[in-house]
Design an enzyme around this catalytic site. Structure first.
Site, PDB file in Angstrom:
ATOM      1  CD  GLU A  24      -2.400   1.563   2.620  1.00 30.32           C
ATOM      2  OE1 GLU A  24      -3.267   1.728   2.951  1.00 30.32           O
ATOM      3  OE2 GLU A  24      -3.070  -0.744   2.855  1.00 30.32           O
ATOM      4  CG  ASP A  72      -1.570   4.202   2.698  1.00 26.14           C
ATOM      5  OD1 ASP A  72      -2.472   4.056   1.679  1.00 26.14           O
ATOM      6  OD2 ASP A  72      -1.732   4.259   3.577  1.00 26.14           O
ATOM      7  CD  GLU A 113      -3.080   7.888   6.590  1.00 26.92           C
ATOM      8  OE1 GLU A 113      -3.540   6.974   6.347  1.00 26.92           O
ATOM      9  OE2 GLU A 113      -1.807   7.914   7.017  1.00 26.92           O
ATOM     10  CG  ASN A 133       2.834   4.504   6.067  1.00 25.29           C
ATOM     11  OD1 ASN A 133       3.904   3.854   6.162  1.00 25.29           O
ATOM     12  ND2 ASN A 133       1.279   3.731   7.565  1.00 25.29           N
ATOM     13  CD  GLU A 173       3.068   5.502  10.085  1.00 30.99           C
ATOM     14  OE1 GLU A 173       5.142   5.590  10.692  1.00 30.99           O
ATOM     15  OE2 GLU A 173       2.525   5.232  10.380  1.00 30.99           O
ATOM     16  CD1 TRP A 193      -6.416   8.535  14.122  1.00 32.38           C
ATOM     17  CD2 TRP A 193      -4.737   9.254  12.758  1.00 32.38           C
ATOM     18  NE1 TRP A 193      -6.255   8.276  13.195  1.00 32.38           N
ATOM     19  CE2 TRP A 193      -5.525   8.825  11.685  1.00 32.38           C
ATOM     20  CE3 TRP A 193      -3.415   9.965  12.384  1.00 32.38           C
ATOM     21  CZ2 TRP A 193      -4.935   8.943  10.316  1.00 32.38           C
ATOM     22  CZ3 TRP A 193      -3.069   9.367  11.086  1.00 32.38           C
ATOM     23  CH2 TRP A 193      -4.097   9.771  10.224  1.00 32.38           C
TER      24      TRP A 193
END
Length: 325
Positions: free
Chosen positions: A104, A106, A108, A123, A133, A222
């Site tokens: 994956e 990412d 975000e 990530n 991250e 978070w």
């Protein structure tokens, strides 16, 4: 004018307006229909004019997924993020394969209170393991206009780009250990010798077909200041707007399994296919250009705010891919 004639004119006008609205929605939908489709909470995936919008309210978020999977290529979104007070809200644009051992990549986008900058978290999950991250702040207001976010993926590297500026590169050090790299290799991931490269060889995503996804959801446990700032639902709905979504890659056969050796060989070994030239695998795509290397250094020097590679509290032993950082 007789009342029934007036009513007929009103009805005709109403139908005409409705037809125009429906035509506009259909045009927007058709623009995206070849590439993506709603994947959950379909009523929160909206087509408006020439745009696709993901909506979050107190009942649900929403998301879409690409209609096809691909192995290597580039996924791109022209995106305008949620404006105003977006604390607790996360908008994601990412690539993912399937299963417990999935890969994956990412993007975000972490919302914030009005006046505070968005943070962009990238990530990578490799064989089902993430915890890689990095976060940057952006050098522009991502809510004021559309900007382009992209992931380039080939057997040599995974590159995250913002408006064509690379902000992160994850190298296949196992591959680079077996061949000499050109002068374009960016310094922050460089190693001095082939022997050193072999010693620090680390995991790189195995060839698994990936789909492209986007979603918006509430992550106020978070997302903003570690969960200290909660989502203010009085500002809902929160809307992320897409002007375009593009996927250029080696399309995985619809009837092929995730581990189909023939598809892996075709997408890994070929230079051309039914999609045209596999430009994302060419020599110039195997490493950054000199200009891109300078862009990466600038972005990281001025905008990197978190890097797991130097977080010794989380990782007392530095992850192998971080060697030399």
């Amino acid at each position: 004018m007789a009342w029934w004639k007036n009513s007929a004119l009103v009805a005709a006008a109403t139908l005409a307006v409705a037809a125009v609205v429906c035509a506009g929605v259909a045009a927007a939908a058709s623009k995206f229909d070849d590439v993506v489709q709603p994947s959950w909470a379909n009523d929160h995936v909206l087509y408006e004019d020439d745009l696709l919008k993901l909506r979050l309210d107190s009942s649900s978020g929403g998301g879409f997924a690409s209609k096809n999977r691909f192995l290597y290529g580039k996924a791109t979104a022209d995106l305008k993020l949620v404006p105003g007070d977006s604390a607790g809200v996360v908008t994601a644009f990412y690539l993912s394969s399937a299963g417990d051992k999935h890969n994956e990549f990412d993007f975000e986008f972490l919302g914030n209170v009005t006046g505070e900058p968005y943070l962009v978290q990238t990530n990578l999950y490799i064989d089902g393991v993430g915890n890689r991250e990095q976060r940057i702040d952006l050098w522009f207001d991502p809510t004021a206009d559309f900007h382009t976010y992209a992931v380039l993926w080939n057997p040599s590297q995974v590159v995250f780009l913002v408006d064509d500026t690379p902000i992160r590169v994850y190298d296949n050090k196992n591959a680079s250990a077996t061949k000499l790299k050109g002068h374009h290799r960016h310094p922050n991931n460089a190693t001095n010798t082939t022997a050193t490269q072999a010693q620090t060889a680390s995991a790189f995503p195995s060839p698994q077909p990936m789909a492209v996804y986007s979603s918006i959801w509430n992550a106020d446990d978070w997302a903003t200041r570690g969960g200290l700032v909660k989502t203010d639902w009085s500002h809902a709905p929160f809307v992320a707007t897409f002007r375009d979504v593009r996927v250029e890659g080696c399309a995985w056969a619809a009837n092929a399994s995730d581990s189909d050796a023939g598809e892996v060989a075709r997408c890994s070994g070929s230079s051309w296919g039914k999609e045209g030239r596999y430009w994302w695998k060419e020599k110039d795509m195997q490493e950054l250009s000199v200009h891109q290397s300078h862009q990466l250094i600038w972005a990281r020097a001025h905008h990197l705010v978190y890097d797991y590679c130097v977080d010794t509290d989380r990782f007392p032993v530095q992850p192998p891919e971080c060697a030399g950082r």
